[in-house]
Design a protein around this motif. Structure first.
Motif, PDB file in Angstrom:
ATOM      1  N   SER A  62       0.835  -1.197   0.000  1.00 41.95           N
ATOM      2  CA  SER A  62       0.000   0.000   0.000  1.00 41.95           C
ATOM      3  C   SER A  62       0.877   1.257   0.000  1.00 41.95           C
ATOM      4  O   SER A  62       0.633   2.199  -0.761  1.00 41.95           O
ATOM      5  N   MET A  65       2.611   1.496  -3.476  1.00 44.79           N
ATOM      6  CA  MET A  65       1.667   1.983  -4.486  1.00 44.79           C
ATOM      7  C   MET A  65       1.496   3.496  -4.354  1.00 44.79           C
ATOM      8  O   MET A  65       1.541   4.241  -5.346  1.00 44.79           O
ATOM      9  N   ALA A  66       1.326   3.973  -3.110  1.00 49.03           N
ATOM     10  CA  ALA A  66       1.155   5.411  -2.857  1.00 49.03           C
ATOM     11  C   ALA A  66       2.383   6.196  -3.314  1.00 49.03           C
ATOM     12  O   ALA A  66       2.270   7.238  -3.983  1.00 49.03           O
ATOM     13  N   VAL A 287      -4.460   3.556   0.138  1.00 45.33           N
ATOM     14  CA  VAL A 287      -3.558   4.166  -0.847  1.00 45.33           C
ATOM     15  C   VAL A 287      -3.649   5.694  -0.825  1.00 45.33           C
ATOM     16  O   VAL A 287      -2.637   6.366  -0.649  1.00 45.33           O
TER      17      VAL A 287
END
Length: 299
Positions: A62, A65-66, A287
């Motif tokens: 997570s 992805m961020a 996210v």
């Protein structure tokens, strides 16, 4: 960057953050969630290290992805628990990555109290991705974000947190954050899983499932080998959200869980994707929340 600026951009916990600061992160997450383009390179040219001294696939992905959606350069450091037995080696690893030129670090570690000491001795913002039984601030932020999206406001919301409160950093971060917004937090746990350091009331399972938000915690039964609750069957019968119990949920109530889920232990498998469940939306919300936290650390 000054010591004060580093401290302001770090996110070590929610206990000492005020409601306005938390709200600004939630608002910024809402902004990021509304962006239709996946890549917004506002952090281009910034280097971030994800330092996980404790396993966590979900939280690490997570964060990654961020970070990548914001255009940052990402380095992942995962230590097998056995290779980091001495506290100094965690500190040395962080100092080594700082020396190499990272602009921020995301860190997850088991020892309690070490994170504050490390943060005081490095010159880059650090973000807590879970430290011991202390805090898990980004999990609580995404939980608050999920509740706010559902109910519009957190004021007066009744939230019950059910399970192994004693070992739960999620329970602590949520308790401290939710109270700042006027939510009512109650715990429900067997005697062996209660936390003596937290002053929230304990209620019965029958009362707990009448809340607006029913948050189940992941239970690790191996931690309670000597307790009557050391079998999955006994735990499910006493404190699991079963299909039968879920029939008593208020129509407006939602089911939450920080995941990973032990299906058919703390929650029946059929309820994980129940219409009232927000377990997968919570993950989605992680996210934009972590985008807001990374942006706050680096811009």
């Amino acid at each position: 960057m000054t010591t004060t600026a580093i401290k302001q951009r770090s996110l070590l916990g929610l206990k000492d953050l005020n409601a306005a600061e938390i709200e600004s992160i939630l608002d910024r997450a809402a902004y990021w969630e509304q962006q239709s383009v996946k890549l917004n390179p506002v952090l281009q040219g910034k280097f971030v290290a994800n330092m996980f001294f404790e396993n966590s696939t979900r939280t690490r992905f997570s964060f990654e992805m961020a970070q990548k959606r914001l255009g940052a350069e990402v380095m992942n450091f995962a230590a097998a628990a056995s290779s980091v037995e001495k506290g100094e080696s965690i500190y040395d690893t962080v100092k080594t990555l700082e020396s190499m030129g990272i602009d921020a670090g995301v860190i997850r570690l088991k020892p309690i109290g070490m994170l504050a000491d490390i943060a005081a001795n490095v010159k880059v913002p650090l973000i807590n991705a879970g430290d011991g039984n202390n805090e898990h601030p980004t999990q609580a932020l995404l939980d608050l974000y999920t509740m706010r999206k559902q109910f519009g406001s957190l004021q007066g919301l009744n939230v019950s947190i059910i399970g192994d409160v004693q070992h739960s950093r999620v329970a602590r971060s949520n308790l401290w954050a939710l109270r700042k917004f006027g939510a009512n937090v109650s715990f429900c746990a067997p005697d062996s899983m209660r936390a003596s350091d937290l002053d929230a009331p304990y209620i019965s399972m029958d009362e707990a499932i009448r809340a607006d938000v029913v948050m189940m915690l992941r239970v690790q039964l191996e931690r309670h080998a000597g307790s009557v609750m050391n079998s999955a069957e006994a735990y499910r019968e006493g404190y699991g959200l079963t299909v039968e119990r879920a029939k008593q949920l208020a129509p407006h109530a939602i089911i939450m869980h920080p995941a990973p889920v032990n299906r058919n232990v703390e929650i029946d498998s059929d309820l994980v994707e129940h219409p009232q469940s927000r377990i997968f939306p919570q993950m989605s919300n992680g996210v934009p929340i972590r985008m807001a936290v990374m942006e706050r650390a680096l811009s």
